[in-house]
Scaffold this motif. Structure first.
Motif, PDB file in Angstrom:
ATOM      1  N   LEU A  21       0.801  -1.257   0.100  1.00  0.00           N
ATOM      2  CA  LEU A  21      -0.052   0.019   0.029  1.00  0.00           C
ATOM      3  C   LEU A  21       0.879   1.090  -0.087  1.00  0.00           C
ATOM      4  CD1 LEU A  21      -2.812  -0.742   2.556  1.00  0.00           C
ATOM      5  CD2 LEU A  21      -3.064  -0.905  -0.054  1.00  0.00           C
ATOM      6  N   LEU A  22       0.339   2.074  -0.853  1.00  0.00           N
ATOM      7  CA  LEU A  22       1.272   3.319  -1.042  1.00  0.00           C
ATOM      8  C   LEU A  22       0.781   4.353   0.090  1.00  0.00           C
ATOM      9  CD1 LEU A  22       3.041   5.168  -2.690  1.00  0.00           C
ATOM     10  CD2 LEU A  22       0.995   6.087  -3.970  1.00  0.00           C
ATOM     11  N   SER A  23      -0.521   4.434   0.592  1.00  0.00           N
ATOM     12  CA  SER A  23      -0.889   5.429   1.770  1.00  0.00           C
ATOM     13  C   SER A  23      -0.111   4.868   2.988  1.00  0.00           C
ATOM     14  CB  SER A  23      -2.325   5.072   1.856  1.00  0.00           C
ATOM     15  OG  SER A  23      -2.671   3.456   2.026  1.00  0.00           O
ATOM     16  N   THR A  24       0.244   3.633   3.282  1.00  0.00           N
ATOM     17  CA  THR A  24       0.689   3.299   4.574  1.00  0.00           C
ATOM     18  C   THR A  24       2.371   2.973   4.310  1.00  0.00           C
ATOM     19  OG1 THR A  24       0.072   0.922   4.363  1.00  0.00           O
ATOM     20  CG2 THR A  24      -1.333   2.335   5.547  1.00  0.00           C
ATOM     21  N   ALA A  25       2.661   3.243   3.133  1.00  0.00           N
ATOM     22  CA  ALA A  25       4.272   2.930   2.859  1.00  0.00           C
ATOM     23  C   ALA A  25       4.706   1.405   3.443  1.00  0.00           C
ATOM     24  CB  ALA A  25       5.056   3.776   3.340  1.00  0.00           C
ATOM     25  N   SER A  26       3.766   0.267   3.224  1.00  0.00           N
ATOM     26  CA  SER A  26       3.961  -0.933   3.889  1.00  0.00           C
ATOM     27  C   SER A  26       3.648  -1.891   2.936  1.00  0.00           C
ATOM     28  CB  SER A  26       3.131  -0.970   5.220  1.00  0.00           C
ATOM     29  OG  SER A  26       1.882  -0.968   4.703  1.00  0.00           O
ATOM     30  N   ALA A  27       4.027  -3.187   3.303  1.00  0.00           N
ATOM     31  CA  ALA A  27       3.749  -4.372   2.797  1.00  0.00           C
ATOM     32  C   ALA A  27       3.536  -5.395   3.419  1.00  0.00           C
ATOM     33  CB  ALA A  27       4.909  -4.885   1.509  1.00  0.00           C
ATOM     34  N   ARG A  28       2.226  -6.202   3.424  1.00  0.00           N
ATOM     35  CA  ARG A  28       2.034  -7.190   4.144  1.00  0.00           C
ATOM     36  C   ARG A  28       2.125  -8.724   3.453  1.00  0.00           C
ATOM     37  NH1 ARG A  28      -4.126  -8.581   6.256  1.00  0.00           N
ATOM     38  NH2 ARG A  28      -4.359  -8.934   4.124  1.00  0.00           N
ATOM     39  N   LEU A  29       3.240  -9.477   4.009  1.00  0.00           N
ATOM     40  CA  LEU A  29       3.630 -10.588   3.240  1.00  0.00           C
ATOM     41  C   LEU A  29       2.760 -11.912   4.139  1.00  0.00           C
ATOM     42  CD1 LEU A  29       5.668  -8.713   2.199  1.00  0.00           C
ATOM     43  CD2 LEU A  29       7.166 -10.704   2.374  1.00  0.00           C
ATOM     44  N   GLN A  30       1.746 -12.560   3.261  1.00  0.00           N
ATOM     45  CA  GLN A  30       1.419 -13.804   3.853  1.00  0.00           C
ATOM     46  C   GLN A  30       2.428 -14.979   3.609  1.00  0.00           C
ATOM     47  OE1 GLN A  30      -2.194 -14.101   1.796  1.00  0.00           O
ATOM     48  NE2 GLN A  30      -3.088 -12.323   2.889  1.00  0.00           N
ATOM     49  N   PRO A  50       0.547   8.948 -11.214  1.00  0.00           N
ATOM     50  CA  PRO A  50      -0.325   7.935 -10.655  1.00  0.00           C
ATOM     51  C   PRO A  50      -0.769   7.959  -9.375  1.00  0.00           C
ATOM     52  CG  PRO A  50       1.697   7.079 -11.442  1.00  0.00           C
ATOM     53  CD  PRO A  50       1.929   8.311 -11.803  1.00  0.00           C
ATOM     54  N   CYS A  51      -0.080   8.821  -8.530  1.00  0.00           N
ATOM     55  CA  CYS A  51      -0.339   8.651  -7.188  1.00  0.00           C
ATOM     56  C   CYS A  51      -1.887   9.011  -6.818  1.00  0.00           C
ATOM     57  CB  CYS A  51       0.443  10.099  -6.474  1.00  0.00           C
ATOM     58  SG  CYS A  51       2.105  10.203  -6.718  1.00  0.00           S
ATOM     59  N   ALA A  52      -2.541   9.657  -7.273  1.00  0.00           N
ATOM     60  CA  ALA A  52      -3.870   9.744  -6.779  1.00  0.00           C
ATOM     61  C   ALA A  52      -4.522   8.328  -7.065  1.00  0.00           C
ATOM     62  CB  ALA A  52      -4.648  10.706  -7.827  1.00  0.00           C
ATOM     63  N   LEU A  53      -4.286   7.673  -8.157  1.00  0.00           N
ATOM     64  CA  LEU A  53      -4.880   6.317  -8.422  1.00  0.00           C
ATOM     65  C   LEU A  53      -4.328   5.443  -7.108  1.00  0.00           C
ATOM     66  CD1 LEU A  53      -4.185   5.747 -12.051  1.00  0.00           C
ATOM     67  CD2 LEU A  53      -6.488   6.044 -10.892  1.00  0.00           C
ATOM     68  N   GLY A  54      -3.296   5.634  -6.682  1.00  0.00           N
ATOM     69  CA  GLY A  54      -2.610   4.479  -5.708  1.00  0.00           C
ATOM     70  C   GLY A  54      -3.154   4.968  -4.292  1.00  0.00           C
ATOM     71  N   LEU A  55      -3.436   6.164  -4.206  1.00  0.00           N
ATOM     72  CA  LEU A  55      -4.078   6.453  -2.882  1.00  0.00           C
ATOM     73  C   LEU A  55      -5.648   6.603  -2.705  1.00  0.00           C
ATOM     74  CD1 LEU A  55      -1.616   9.684  -2.592  1.00  0.00           C
ATOM     75  CD2 LEU A  55      -1.383   7.721  -1.222  1.00  0.00           C
ATOM     76  N   LEU A  70      -6.669  12.583  -0.605  1.00  0.00           N
ATOM     77  CA  LEU A  70      -6.653  12.154   0.698  1.00  0.00           C
ATOM     78  C   LEU A  70      -7.681  13.435   1.658  1.00  0.00           C
ATOM     79  CD1 LEU A  70      -2.675  12.095   0.884  1.00  0.00           C
ATOM     80  CD2 LEU A  70      -4.226  10.330   1.481  1.00  0.00           C
ATOM     81  N   SER A  71      -7.558  14.456   1.076  1.00  0.00           N
ATOM     82  CA  SER A  71      -8.593  15.240   1.897  1.00  0.00           C
ATOM     83  C   SER A  71     -10.234  14.608   1.741  1.00  0.00           C
ATOM     84  CB  SER A  71      -8.672  16.857   1.311  1.00  0.00           C
ATOM     85  OG  SER A  71      -7.168  17.510   1.277  1.00  0.00           O
ATOM     86  N   ASN A  72     -10.669  14.215   0.698  1.00  0.00           N
ATOM     87  CA  ASN A  72     -11.700  13.647   0.460  1.00  0.00           C
ATOM     88  C   ASN A  72     -11.930  12.503   1.487  1.00  0.00           C
ATOM     89  OD1 ASN A  72     -14.402  13.584  -0.800  1.00  0.00           O
ATOM     90  ND2 ASN A  72     -13.456  11.740  -1.890  1.00  0.00           N
ATOM     91  N   ALA A  73     -10.877  11.575   1.546  1.00  0.00           N
ATOM     92  CA  ALA A  73     -11.006  10.630   2.657  1.00  0.00           C
ATOM     93  C   ALA A  73     -11.097  11.020   3.873  1.00  0.00           C
ATOM     94  CB  ALA A  73      -9.862   9.663   2.383  1.00  0.00           C
ATOM     95  N   LEU A  74     -10.350  12.220   4.274  1.00  0.00           N
ATOM     96  CA  LEU A  74     -10.276  12.552   5.790  1.00  0.00           C
ATOM     97  C   LEU A  74     -11.783  12.982   6.249  1.00  0.00           C
ATOM     98  CD1 LEU A  74      -6.931  14.344   6.106  1.00  0.00           C
ATOM     99  CD2 LEU A  74      -7.655  12.373   7.200  1.00  0.00           C
ATOM    100  N   LEU A  75     -12.585  13.281   5.160  1.00  0.00           N
ATOM    101  CA  LEU A  75     -13.947  13.731   5.251  1.00  0.00           C
ATOM    102  C   LEU A  75     -14.979  12.670   6.224  1.00  0.00           C
ATOM    103  CD1 LEU A  75     -15.081  15.682   2.119  1.00  0.00           C
ATOM    104  CD2 LEU A  75     -14.486  16.699   4.474  1.00  0.00           C
ATOM    105  N   LEU A  76     -14.419  11.390   6.017  1.00  0.00           N
ATOM    106  CA  LEU A  76     -15.058  10.363   6.678  1.00  0.00           C
ATOM    107  C   LEU A  76     -15.038  10.295   8.093  1.00  0.00           C
ATOM    108  CD1 LEU A  76     -13.875   7.032   4.720  1.00  0.00           C
ATOM    109  CD2 LEU A  76     -16.234   7.521   5.016  1.00  0.00           C
ATOM    110  N   LYS A  77     -14.156  11.227   8.722  1.00  0.00           N
ATOM    111  CA  LYS A  77     -14.297  11.471  10.114  1.00  0.00           C
ATOM    112  C   LYS A  77     -15.589  12.305  10.388  1.00  0.00           C
ATOM    113  CE  LYS A  77      -9.410  11.437  10.754  1.00  0.00           C
ATOM    114  NZ  LYS A  77      -8.163  12.385  11.217  1.00  0.00           N
TER     115      LYS A  77
END
Length: 807
Positions: free
Chosen positions: A46-55, A452-457, A795-802
């Motif tokens: 995930l780009l938003s958390t700058a992380s990878a989850r490996l199963q 492509p940042c907006a697509l990834g986020l 990102l700002s649109n997502a924060l409106l979920l609060k």
């Protein structure tokens, strides 16, 4: 890093914090590299958390896989965010002790390298920056030694203003402003131009020092035979800068064909956009940060006769904590002494404090309200309630819903398509009017705007905020699939006992027969239930105790239980029995005198038991009927009304008899109910509902609900229920409040709505921006500003979920 306190156990997954990703194309490259590693069953990046989850695949070596991940990421131009820890060790006596501790630390999930220095009794550990130091300390203790953190390491170092992004952005802005002033002057009709050599002097550090990150990441992408946003920015700004240097050397410092301001402004705007994006990302992670901040750094501990102030890492299972009013509880514990109001709002979402007394559990991170509490520590570190909540939220945020995988496939081909379009723009404009300088500027605009940042986020940003808001309101979402499915729920199936009701029986009525007083009947019933652990027996005894009913004389003797029927005992020369209607019929007890009252109680949903006396040589005598009921949760009716307002159908699945279930369904306004069900029957009904094309959510709290929870599209376990129920469910309700079901569905709908909005605008931005740039309608400066604005707006649109309100 998701880690267990047992160093020998291999976790089912690894969470890796990654540095160096800049756009959705990077996500695809990292995913491809990690997926190719042996022992990896699945990868989510995930780009938003700058992380990878490996199963992890079965039998995979977590430590070896971590090392391999670090190596392959480095080859691709990325890295793992790391931090060094220094531990002071006690109890080492030889080199074999040092070797044992070193091996133990090396096996902790998240540790990249560990070295123990016997001479100084120190351990130097290099680990992922998400690894909690408490896990290291517990690992050393399990190996039979003691460890403490070296001073000054207990808090995570905060990044400086420079490293957080504001420093480079401000410096770039200061160098770029003189270059941009002539452009602004044109708006007021002023025509002046900064000397070309001054432009070169100002633009060069912006291009090659402050913009060096784009060259490094772009070069890494090229070596990996791929592309990313950094490559597009590096190519576009280098083209504008190179053209300007060529014209400066060809025409001199007064040339009008210099575009230094374009390259510098674009880099400055991109840096500004990334800085604003990072700030918005930190806000999306606010829920997890708030949960982590609940744990205090120190605790007051009684050891022997001493009362010590110890760092949280020094706590051990069984320690006695002393918590004063207003202080946070340092760890999960049970109350040894005292009674107080405890505020658990940040953990369970419960707005009102709850009373906790001797023998009752308290949660680490809660606030003690009004009296001193003495507690016994029952869980630490990764096993604590707070740590499990954080892991669940992080796991949900790290998982990708199906819709994001479609976006990733689009992003994988995005950069090559943009490069082809930029080349076509250059050649097309050059051949069209012969002005290759103008053609190059239009091609630069294409390269710059195509981020492509907006697509990834778009998707992960909404999921991060949505799951965070849900956690703050007492709804823990295990994975993104459950979040996405919950919005489509058409029918909610409730278990009755413990979910819609309190799950604690009460004595609803006691009706005595002729010539028998209620107190006498209650005394006999309580005496019959002496020593029984059955919930109904406890209810009768507590009722008698509350009303100060004296035990009968003579005392009842020879108590025995008739399986499936009831209980009997000797009372003088007679026998007293308490049991079911069927047993009374078998014993020949006449029940006609209280038949009407019994039917009335059954109509109200109550279970009826009968009390009778059997005397030698006399017909059986009816003494009383006892009616037992389960209290409805006060929020149950509101929960059903909220679900109906969402257009969701409700059905109750119960093991009780039909009359009791019908009474509850009628009181709550349920759409349907099924009664007299076994656990497998509940799962069968859920499966039948799904077979009809209905998306079903199951809500339960007990072991017997686990099959139905697993069979449903979305399982929701009540927080007061069993661990088995919670493991079978995709969503856990932290409070025993059925209204949280509607909250979960409403938040799911709002989150998916934000995902769709974000994806729509991200695609529209590129669909409109790229053709406009190719047609020469956008300058590189405007393209750079639009690119930065797109990511920040998502990102700002997502924060409106609060602002999403509970139902």
């Amino acid at each position: 890093m998701t880690a267990n306190t047992h160093t020998s156990a291999i976790p089912p997954e690894l969470n890796l914090p990654i540095e160096g990703m800049s756009c959705a194309s990077c996500v695809k490259r990292v995913e491809k590299r990690l997926q190719a590693l042996p022992g990896v069953a699945g990868v989510d990046v995930l780009l938003s958390t700058a992380s990878a989850r490996l199963q992890l695949a079965e039998g995979a070596d977590a430590a070896a896989l971590l090392q391999a991940s670090a190596a392959t990421l480095k080859q691709g131009g990325y890295g793992l965010r790391q931090r060094a820890w220094r531990l002071h060790l006690a109890g080492l006596s030889s080199a074999s002790c040092a070797t044992r501790v070193e091996k133990t630390l090396s096996q902790v999930p998240g540790v990249l390298h560990a070295q123990v220095l016997l001479a100084s009794d120190q351990a130097h550990v290099q680990a992922l920056d998400t690894l909690e130091p408490l896990v290291l300390l517990q690992a050393v203790r399990q190996a039979g030694y003691q460890a403490t953190l070296e001073e000054g390491q207990r808090t995570q170092a905060q990044p400086s203003a420079w490293h957080s992004g504001s420093g480079p952005t401000l410096l770039a802005a200061a160098l770029t402003l003189p270059l941009a002033l002539p452009m602004l002057a044109l708006l007021w009709g002023q025509h002046w131009m900064l000397n070309g050599w001054w432009q070169l002097a100002l633009a060069t550090p912006v291009q090659f020092v402050l913009g060096a990150r784009f060259y490094r990441a772009g070069w890494a992408a090229l070596k990996d035979r791929s592309g990313n946003m950094d490559l597009l920015v590096a190519l576009g700004t280098s083209a504008a800068y190179g053209l300007s240097v060529f014209e400066l050397l060809r025409q001199g410092p007064h040339s009008m064909a210099l575009y230094f301001e374009s390259s510098a402004v674009v880099i400055t705007l991109v840096l500004l956009g990334k800085w604003l994006e990072a700030r918005a990302k930190r806000q999306t992670l606010g829920a997890i940060d708030a949960l982590k901040a609940l744990r205090p750094s120190t605790a007051r501990v009684r050891r022997g006769e001493q009362e010590l102030e110890l760092p949280i890492e020094a706590l051990q299972l069984g320690d006695e904590l002393i918590v004063r009013p207003g202080e946070r509880i340092a760890a999960d514990a049970v109350v040894l002494q005292g009674c107080s109001q405890v505020d658990e709002s940040m953990i369970s979402g419960e707005s009102l404090p709850v009373t906790r007394g001797v023998g009752e559990p308290v949660v680490g991170g809660a606030v003690n309200g009004e009296a001193v509490l003495h507690l016994r520590v029952t869980a630490l570190g990764a096993e604590s309630t707070l740590a499990r909540i954080v892991r669940l939220v992080e796991s949900a945020q790290a998982a990708k819903p199906p819709i994001q995988r479609v976006v990733d496939r689009v992003s994988a081909v995005f950069v090559p398509v943009v490069l082809a379009l930029a080349l076509a723009t250059l050649l097309g404009w050059g051949w069209f009017d012969g002005n290759w300088e103008r053609a190059l500027i239009h091609a630069v605009a294409v390269l710059v705007i195509a981020c492509p940042c907006a697509l990834g986020l778009a998707t992960p940003a909404a999921i991060m905020v949505g799951t965070g808001v849900a956690a703050q309101r007492g709804v823990l979402i295990k994975d993104a699939s459950a979040l996405e499915l919950a919005r489509r729920v058409q029918c909610v199936a409730f278990d009755k006992t413990g979910t819609l009701t309190e799950g604690r029986p009460r004595l609803a009525a006691l009706v005595a027969a002729h010539n028998v007083t209620p107190d006498m009947a209650l005394a006999l019933a309580a005496a019959l239930q002496a020593g029984s652990d059955h919930p109904l027996a406890r209810t009768v005894r507590e009722h008698a105790k509350t009303h100060a009913i004296a035990l009968p004389t003579p005392t009842l003797t020879a108590l025995s239980t008739e399986a499936g029927r009831g209980v009997r005992a000797q009372h003088g020369t007679a026998q007293v029995v308490l049991g079911s209607t069927r047993w009374m019929q078998e014993l020949g007890v006449p029940m006609q005198a209280l038949h009407a009252q019994a039917e009335d109680q059954r109509t109200q949903g109550h279970a009826v038991s009968w009390l009778a006396r059997l005397s030698p040589g006399e017909p059986p005598q009816l003494l009383a009927l006892l009616a037992f009921g389960d209290t409805l949760r006060p929020q149950a009716a509101q929960a059903i009304a909220a679900l109906h307002a969402l257009g969701v159908r409700t059905v109750m699945l119960s093991g009780d008899h039909a009359q009791a279930a019908s009474a509850v369904a009628r009181q709550l306004g349920l759409d349907d109910f099924r009664a007299e069900l076994l656990p497998q029957d509940k799962a069968r009904i859920v499966t039948e509902l799904r077979a009809q094309g209905t998306v079903v959510a199951m809500v339960g709290d007990g072991i017997n609900d686990a099959p139905a929870l697993a069979a449903a599209d979305v399982g929701m376990a009540m927080g007061g229920g069993t661990d088995v129920a919670m493991q079978s469910a995709g969503i856990t309700l932290m409070r025993s409040d059925p209204r949280l079901v509607a909250t979960a569905i409403a938040l799911s709908r709002a989150t998916v709505r934000k995902i769709h909005q974000n994806l729509f605008w991200a695609f529209v931005y590129n669909l409109l921006g790229l053709p406009a740039a190719a047609l020469g309608l956008l300058s590189p400066v405007i393209a750079g500003a639009a690119m930065a604005a797109s990511s920040v707006s998502v990102l700002s649109n997502a924060l409106l979920l609060k602002r999403q309100r509970d139902r």
